[in-house]
Design a protein around this motif. Structure first.
Motif, short mmCIF file in Angstrom:
data_model
loop_
_atom_site.label_atom_id
_atom_site.label_comp_id
_atom_site.label_asym_id
_atom_site.label_seq_id
_atom_site.Cartn_x
_atom_site.Cartn_y
_atom_site.Cartn_z
N LEU A 26 23.53 2.48 -30.62
CA LEU A 26 24.95 3.71 -30.20
C LEU A 26 25.38 2.86 -28.50
O LEU A 26 26.43 3.17 -28.38
CB LEU A 26 24.01 5.24 -29.57
N VAL A 27 24.39 1.96 -28.12
CA VAL A 27 24.68 1.31 -26.47
C VAL A 27 25.89 0.45 -27.16
O VAL A 27 26.82 0.06 -26.34
CB VAL A 27 23.55 0.52 -26.06
N ILE A 28 25.26 -0.32 -28.06
CA ILE A 28 26.54 -0.78 -28.34
C ILE A 28 27.53 -0.83 -29.05
O ILE A 28 28.76 -1.63 -28.45
CB ILE A 28 26.26 -1.98 -29.66
N LEU A 29 27.66 0.63 -29.30
CA LEU A 29 28.97 0.94 -29.71
C LEU A 29 29.28 1.93 -28.22
O LEU A 29 31.27 1.33 -28.58
CB LEU A 29 29.14 2.11 -30.74
N PHE A 30 28.75 2.30 -27.82
CA PHE A 30 29.69 2.54 -26.13
C PHE A 30 30.49 1.42 -25.65
O PHE A 30 31.28 1.37 -25.30
CB PHE A 30 28.76 3.49 -25.78
N ILE A 31 29.32 -0.01 -25.59
CA ILE A 31 30.17 -0.95 -24.89
C ILE A 31 31.55 -1.71 -25.49
O ILE A 31 32.32 -2.49 -24.98
CB ILE A 31 28.78 -2.31 -24.79
N ALA A 32 31.33 -1.85 -27.18
CA ALA A 32 32.39 -2.07 -27.28
C ALA A 32 33.61 -0.80 -27.28
O ALA A 32 34.91 -2.32 -27.56
CB ALA A 32 32.29 -2.60 -29.15
N ASN A 33 33.84 0.19 -27.08
CA ASN A 33 34.64 1.16 -26.81
C ASN A 33 35.29 0.75 -25.54
O ASN A 33 36.11 0.88 -25.44
CB ASN A 33 34.41 2.09 -27.22
N VAL A 34 34.47 0.78 -24.33
CA VAL A 34 34.66 -0.10 -23.35
C VAL A 34 35.34 -0.87 -23.32
O VAL A 34 36.56 -1.28 -21.85
CB VAL A 34 33.15 0.19 -22.05
N GLY A 62 37.67 -2.31 -24.66
CA GLY A 62 38.97 -1.62 -25.77
C GLY A 62 38.94 -1.96 -26.50
O GLY A 62 39.94 -2.49 -27.40
N LEU A 63 37.99 -1.82 -27.67
CA LEU A 63 38.11 -2.80 -29.34
C LEU A 63 38.55 -1.80 -30.34
O LEU A 63 38.35 -1.92 -31.12
CB LEU A 63 37.30 -3.12 -29.51
N GLY A 64 38.53 -0.21 -29.82
CA GLY A 64 39.46 0.18 -30.45
C GLY A 64 38.90 1.69 -31.86
O GLY A 64 38.92 1.41 -32.31
N VAL A 65 37.51 1.14 -31.11
CA VAL A 65 36.45 1.99 -32.04
C VAL A 65 36.96 3.89 -31.86
O VAL A 65 36.66 3.85 -30.66
CB VAL A 65 34.81 1.54 -31.36
N GLN A 66 36.63 4.56 -32.56
CA GLN A 66 36.84 5.79 -32.83
C GLN A 66 35.03 6.13 -32.88
O GLN A 66 34.15 6.05 -33.48
CB GLN A 66 37.26 6.45 -33.66
N ILE A 67 35.20 6.97 -31.78
CA ILE A 67 33.57 7.64 -31.47
C ILE A 67 33.77 9.08 -31.65
O ILE A 67 34.73 10.31 -31.14
CB ILE A 67 33.44 7.46 -29.95
N SER A 68 33.21 9.60 -32.61
CA SER A 68 33.29 10.66 -33.99
C SER A 68 32.03 11.14 -34.40
O SER A 68 30.58 10.20 -34.06
CB SER A 68 33.94 10.82 -34.83
N LEU A 69 31.05 12.49 -35.03
CA LEU A 69 30.34 12.37 -34.99
C LEU A 69 29.41 11.61 -36.32
O LEU A 69 28.67 10.96 -35.71
CB LEU A 69 30.20 13.96 -36.08
#
Length: 72
Positions: free
Chosen positions: A15-23, A25-32
């Motif tokens: 989950l931390v890797i997902l949020f870092i990727a979003n910060v 600017g990799l354009g990852v949609q954060i959804s359920l």
């Protein structure tokens, strides 16, 4: 057998890797769905979600123009 602590740590790191990727600017949609994939699969799940988002296959963040957002 894998301990529950190892699974929990793997899920949190994913989950931390997902949020870092979003910060970054990799354009990852954060959804359920993306959160569940990262929580269940951990680091491999985060890598899978990021890879699919970068290749525009799935989990790509979409930007709704402000004009259309008024009508939605």
């Amino acid at each position: 057998m894998v301990s529950l602590v190892a699974l929990a740590v793997n899920a949190i790191v994913g989950l931390v890797i997902l949020f870092i990727a979003n910060v970054l600017g990799l354009g990852v949609q954060i959804s359920l769905v993306t959160l569940l994939v990262c929580a269940i699969l951990g680091v491999p799940g985060a890598i899978l979600v990021i890879l699919l988002a970068v290749l525009n296959i799935a989990f790509v963040a979409t930007v709704v123009p402000a004009v259309l957002a008024v009508f939605v």
